[in-house]
Enzyme design. Sequence first.
Site, PDB file in Angstrom:
ATOM      1  N   THR A 144       3.326  -1.574  -4.904  1.00  0.00           N
ATOM      2  CA  THR A 144       3.558  -0.256  -5.487  1.00  0.00           C
ATOM      3  C   THR A 144       4.847   0.345  -4.931  1.00  0.00           C
ATOM      4  O   THR A 144       5.604   0.997  -5.625  1.00  0.00           O
ATOM      5  CB  THR A 144       2.403   0.698  -5.110  1.00  0.00           C
ATOM      6  OG1 THR A 144       1.181  -0.024  -5.102  1.00  0.00           O
ATOM      7  CG2 THR A 144       2.302   1.840  -6.089  1.00  0.00           C
ATOM      8  N   ASP A 160      -3.982 -11.703  -2.350  1.00  0.00           N
ATOM      9  CA  ASP A 160      -3.470 -10.319  -2.289  1.00  0.00           C
ATOM     10  C   ASP A 160      -3.462  -9.853  -0.828  1.00  0.00           C
ATOM     11  O   ASP A 160      -3.599  -8.668  -0.548  1.00  0.00           O
ATOM     12  CB  ASP A 160      -4.313  -9.386  -3.163  1.00  0.00           C
ATOM     13  CG  ASP A 160      -3.531  -8.185  -3.678  1.00  0.00           C
ATOM     14  OD1 ASP A 160      -2.315  -8.071  -3.379  1.00  0.00           O
ATOM     15  OD2 ASP A 160      -4.132  -7.342  -4.354  1.00  0.00           O
ATOM     16  N   ARG A 168      -0.469   3.038 -11.746  1.00  0.00           N
ATOM     17  CA  ARG A 168       0.623   2.939 -10.766  1.00  0.00           C
ATOM     18  C   ARG A 168       1.840   2.198 -11.322  1.00  0.00           C
ATOM     19  O   ARG A 168       2.830   2.007 -10.620  1.00  0.00           O
ATOM     20  CB  ARG A 168       0.128   2.212  -9.512  1.00  0.00           C
ATOM     21  CG  ARG A 168      -0.880   2.992  -8.695  1.00  0.00           C
ATOM     22  CD  ARG A 168      -1.591   2.081  -7.704  1.00  0.00           C
ATOM     23  NE  ARG A 168      -2.462   1.129  -8.383  1.00  0.00           N
ATOM     24  CZ  ARG A 168      -3.141   0.149  -7.764  1.00  0.00           C
ATOM     25  NH1 ARG A 168      -3.005  -0.021  -6.467  1.00  0.00           N
ATOM     26  NH2 ARG A 168      -3.926  -0.655  -8.454  1.00  0.00           N
ATOM     27  N   SER A 190      -2.990  -3.281  -0.175  1.00  0.00           N
ATOM     28  CA  SER A 190      -3.979  -2.233   0.050  1.00  0.00           C
ATOM     29  C   SER A 190      -5.137  -2.430  -0.911  1.00  0.00           C
ATOM     30  O   SER A 190      -4.976  -2.952  -2.013  1.00  0.00           O
ATOM     31  CB  SER A 190      -3.350  -0.861  -0.185  1.00  0.00           C
ATOM     32  OG  SER A 190      -2.959  -0.737  -1.540  1.00  0.00           O
ATOM     33  N   GLY A 199       0.802  -1.226   0.000  1.00  0.00           N
ATOM     34  CA  GLY A 199       0.000   0.000   0.000  1.00  0.00           C
ATOM     35  C   GLY A 199       0.826   1.264   0.000  1.00  0.00           C
ATOM     36  O   GLY A 199       1.917   1.321  -0.568  1.00  0.00           O
ATOM     37  N   HIS A 225      -5.183 -10.599 -10.746  1.00  0.00           N
ATOM     38  CA  HIS A 225      -6.313  -9.633 -10.703  1.00  0.00           C
ATOM     39  C   HIS A 225      -7.174  -9.735 -11.969  1.00  0.00           C
ATOM     40  O   HIS A 225      -7.824  -8.766 -12.361  1.00  0.00           O
ATOM     41  CB  HIS A 225      -5.850  -8.176 -10.519  1.00  0.00           C
ATOM     42  CG  HIS A 225      -4.795  -7.955  -9.483  1.00  0.00           C
ATOM     43  ND1 HIS A 225      -4.784  -8.609  -8.269  1.00  0.00           N
ATOM     44  CD2 HIS A 225      -3.683  -7.136  -9.476  1.00  0.00           C
ATOM     45  CE1 HIS A 225      -3.732  -8.207  -7.568  1.00  0.00           C
ATOM     46  NE2 HIS A 225      -3.038  -7.332  -8.276  1.00  0.00           N
TER      47      HIS A 225
HETATM   48 ZN    ZN Z   1      -1.425  -6.262  -7.498  1.00  0.00          ZN
END
Ligand code: ZN
Length: 388
Positions: free
Chosen positions: A98, A284, A162, A288, A67, A223
């Site tokens: 990230t 996951d 991102r 975040s 996050g 995802h």
């Molecule tokens: Zn991811």
Amino acid sequence: MLLLIKNVEVYAPDPGGTCDLLIGGGKILRMEADIRIPRKYCEVIDGRNHKAVPGFIDGHVHIMGGGGEGGFATRTPGLPLTDAILGGVTTVVGCLGTDGYTRNMAGLLAKAKGLEEEGLSTFIYSGSYGLPLRTLMPSLEEDLLFIDKVIGAGEVALSDHRSSQPTFEAFAQLVAMARRGGMLSGKAGIVNVHLGDGARGLDFLRRIAAETELPLTQMWPTHINRNPHLFEEGIAHAKAGGFVDFTTSTLASYLEDGEIPCAKALRRMLEAGVDPGRITFTSDGQGSLPDWDRNGRLQDISVGRVTSLFPAVREAVQAEGLALETALRVITANPARILKLRSKGQLAPGMDADVVLLSAKDLEVRSVVAKGQLLMKAGRPLTKGRFE
Ligand code: ZN
């Protein structure tokens, strides 16, 4: 001390009838009817009214937290051992996200080693969202060759605001490095690819197959259930021979915006004719869950949980009508094969003794054995992380 599970219905994940499981030295020693061992040599668990299934493999967990998309206060916490135990997760693959700056490979490796000491089986990916990859050794190949816990690269972000907006050439070079390092080290060398909501979707992965000599199976895109467009692309990707991974941690707002619940996504892929061996779920966990508004402004942020992994499988059985052995594969045999974890993902003599006992009636996680150690018995965790 030996552990003997008596009269349990085995799903290995294939149905194996009712038998006894003898566990010792971290391994499954025997799986037969009516194993008799003097009580003084073993702890006995009554397996009646339970199903024994392989310990769950969660191939994408932000074990040291992730996050930070809303500033320092939104960095998420690391994985507590108790969450893994309650979720029946006995193997985790840790990743950065990230933020590959305030968190780094040394910290990720240390957290993985800590969880291993606490009883789990742990592995990690090298790098984070961005390219060029920030590795521990000078190259990804050397991370794979010389650091036992490194089994691949990622999660590298594509089609996301991102991401580092890598060129196709940079991405192809990463997949090539992962393949080379994986071959030389006898590991999977898999590239765990984070897909965002961007319109480019799986474009780079298609181009890998079309424009290079690299196989689709070198990549494990995750995802894929995040929106209907990506999901449809995922069907084509899996039918072309690739793997697809769905994320079980979610928010009500994601589902309202078109995310497909994992259980439903699994059923729909199978109905579309996808090979069940190509589909996986990961949680996951500790990542975040940012909630952006239409203009890309962060509204809220919460944290994913590894305890979301198995409930999605249970839902596939109870609400979507899939066979338990079919649904179980996505968190046992399939990730073990994709990640080349040769002693994981199946119940058989000689395999690691990672075993979950589910209540036969409602499929609740009741007891958990990891590397032969009983971590939860009859719904009660027997241990916890040092600082929990
Ligand atoms: Zn991811």
